[in-house]
Design a protein around this motif. Structure first.
Motif, mmCIF file in Angstrom:
data_model
loop_
_atom_site.group_PDB
_atom_site.id
_atom_site.type_symbol
_atom_site.label_atom_id
_atom_site.label_comp_id
_atom_site.label_asym_id
_atom_site.label_seq_id
_atom_site.Cartn_x
_atom_site.Cartn_y
_atom_site.Cartn_z
ATOM 1 N N SER A 31 -31.347 16.616 -7.975
ATOM 2 C CA SER A 31 -31.045 17.893 -8.603
ATOM 3 C C SER A 31 -31.652 19.026 -7.793
ATOM 4 C CB SER A 31 -31.544 17.909 -10.052
ATOM 5 O OG SER A 31 -32.943 17.733 -10.090
ATOM 6 N N LYS A 38 -29.455 18.509 -1.397
ATOM 7 C CA LYS A 38 -29.096 17.267 -2.089
ATOM 8 C C LYS A 38 -28.194 16.385 -1.224
ATOM 9 C CE LYS A 38 -27.497 19.630 -5.544
ATOM 10 N NZ LYS A 38 -27.932 20.947 -5.095
ATOM 11 N N THR A 39 -27.142 16.965 -0.667
ATOM 12 C CA THR A 39 -26.219 16.183 0.158
ATOM 13 C C THR A 39 -26.886 15.755 1.457
ATOM 14 O OG1 THR A 39 -24.320 17.307 -0.825
ATOM 15 C CG2 THR A 39 -23.947 16.180 1.267
ATOM 16 N N ALA A 42 -28.923 12.785 0.533
ATOM 17 C CA ALA A 42 -28.012 11.662 0.254
ATOM 18 C C ALA A 42 -27.509 11.053 1.562
ATOM 19 C CB ALA A 42 -26.844 12.126 -0.607
ATOM 20 N N SER A 57 -19.055 14.796 1.753
ATOM 21 C CA SER A 57 -19.584 15.198 0.461
ATOM 22 C C SER A 57 -18.553 14.852 -0.601
ATOM 23 C CB SER A 57 -19.857 16.698 0.432
ATOM 24 O OG SER A 57 -20.187 17.105 -0.879
ATOM 25 N N THR A 59 -17.922 16.227 -3.299
ATOM 26 C CA THR A 59 -17.718 17.350 -4.199
ATOM 27 C C THR A 59 -16.321 17.340 -4.816
ATOM 28 O OG1 THR A 59 -19.295 18.704 -2.988
ATOM 29 C CG2 THR A 59 -17.754 19.874 -4.394
ATOM 30 N N HIS A 75 -21.976 7.053 -4.099
ATOM 31 C CA HIS A 75 -22.460 8.425 -3.957
ATOM 32 C C HIS A 75 -21.557 9.303 -4.813
ATOM 33 C CE1 HIS A 75 -23.125 12.098 -1.069
ATOM 34 N NE2 HIS A 75 -23.764 12.241 -2.214
ATOM 35 N N ASP A 77 -21.006 13.124 -6.834
ATOM 36 C CA ASP A 77 -21.370 14.528 -6.976
ATOM 37 C C ASP A 77 -20.701 15.015 -8.258
ATOM 38 O OD1 ASP A 77 -21.491 17.329 -6.936
ATOM 39 O OD2 ASP A 77 -21.444 17.397 -4.747
ATOM 40 N N TYR A 79 -21.007 17.855 -9.823
ATOM 41 C CA TYR A 79 -21.002 19.319 -9.956
ATOM 42 C C TYR A 79 -19.784 19.824 -10.717
ATOM 43 C CZ TYR A 79 -21.088 24.256 -8.686
ATOM 44 O OH TYR A 79 -21.093 25.622 -8.736
ATOM 45 N N GLU A 104 -25.697 13.346 -7.321
ATOM 46 C CA GLU A 104 -25.981 14.770 -7.205
ATOM 47 C C GLU A 104 -25.533 15.447 -8.488
ATOM 48 O OE1 GLU A 104 -24.973 16.700 -3.464
ATOM 49 O OE2 GLU A 104 -24.515 14.731 -2.611
ATOM 50 N N TRP A 105 -26.277 16.433 -8.948
ATOM 51 C CA TRP A 105 -26.011 17.140 -10.193
ATOM 52 C C TRP A 105 -25.960 16.153 -11.366
ATOM 53 C CZ3 TRP A 105 -26.348 22.317 -9.810
ATOM 54 C CH2 TRP A 105 -26.137 22.896 -8.559
#
Length: 145
Positions: A31, A38-39, A42, A57, A59, A75, A77, A79, A104-105
């Motif tokens: 976080s 963060k990335t 990772a 990423s 995302t 992995h 994300d 977000y 992530e997030w």
């Protein structure tokens, strides 16, 4: 525990320390605000587990899987999730089976800190570098990086 990460090489070294200790079923929950690394962290973990090549990423895809590493890894994300229930709709539990989840997030997916195998890492900007505030779950107590 706080870990100073003054530059990219420190971030990569921290990623290697995490990678040496992760086990299937673990969650590494990253976080921090946008741009805290963060990335980057990772990517360092994924590379240290044996992945060669680019690490996109997630995302937009939300989830990327990595087989053929020391341990399988997912992995994610989160977000773009609007509600934690969307993580269930993605089939997250199926992806996590026998794998490490690098999230992530994590709060956007409802969080994972309640899990014994969760290593929570909050990244903060400190000057030109970063600092990681590390909170290990119970199964991480003896192997914290």
């Amino acid at each position: 525990m706080r870990v100073e990460l003054p530059d990219l090489s420190a971030m990569e070294a921290f990623g290697r320390r995490i990678a040496m200790r992760v086990e299937p079923g673990d969650v590494v929950a990253l976080s921090g605000t946008l741009g805290t690394g963060k990335t980057t962290l990772a990517r360092a973990v994924i590379a240290a587990l044996g992945h060669e090549g680019e690490v996109p990423s997630p995302t937009y895809t939300i989830i990327e899987t990595y087989d053929g590493l020391r341990v399988p890894l997912v992995h994610a994300d989160f977000y773009r999730l609007q509600d934690p229930s969307e993580a269930d709709e993605l089939g997250l539990d199926d992806y996590r089976e026998e794998a490490v989840l690098l999230a992530e997030w994590p709060d956007h997916a409802g969080g994972f800190a309640h899990e014994a195998g969760c290593l929570s890492i909050a990244l903060e900007k400190v000057g030109d570098g970063r600092e990681a505030v590390v909170s290990p779950g119970t199964s991480w107590q003896s192997r914290c990086p």
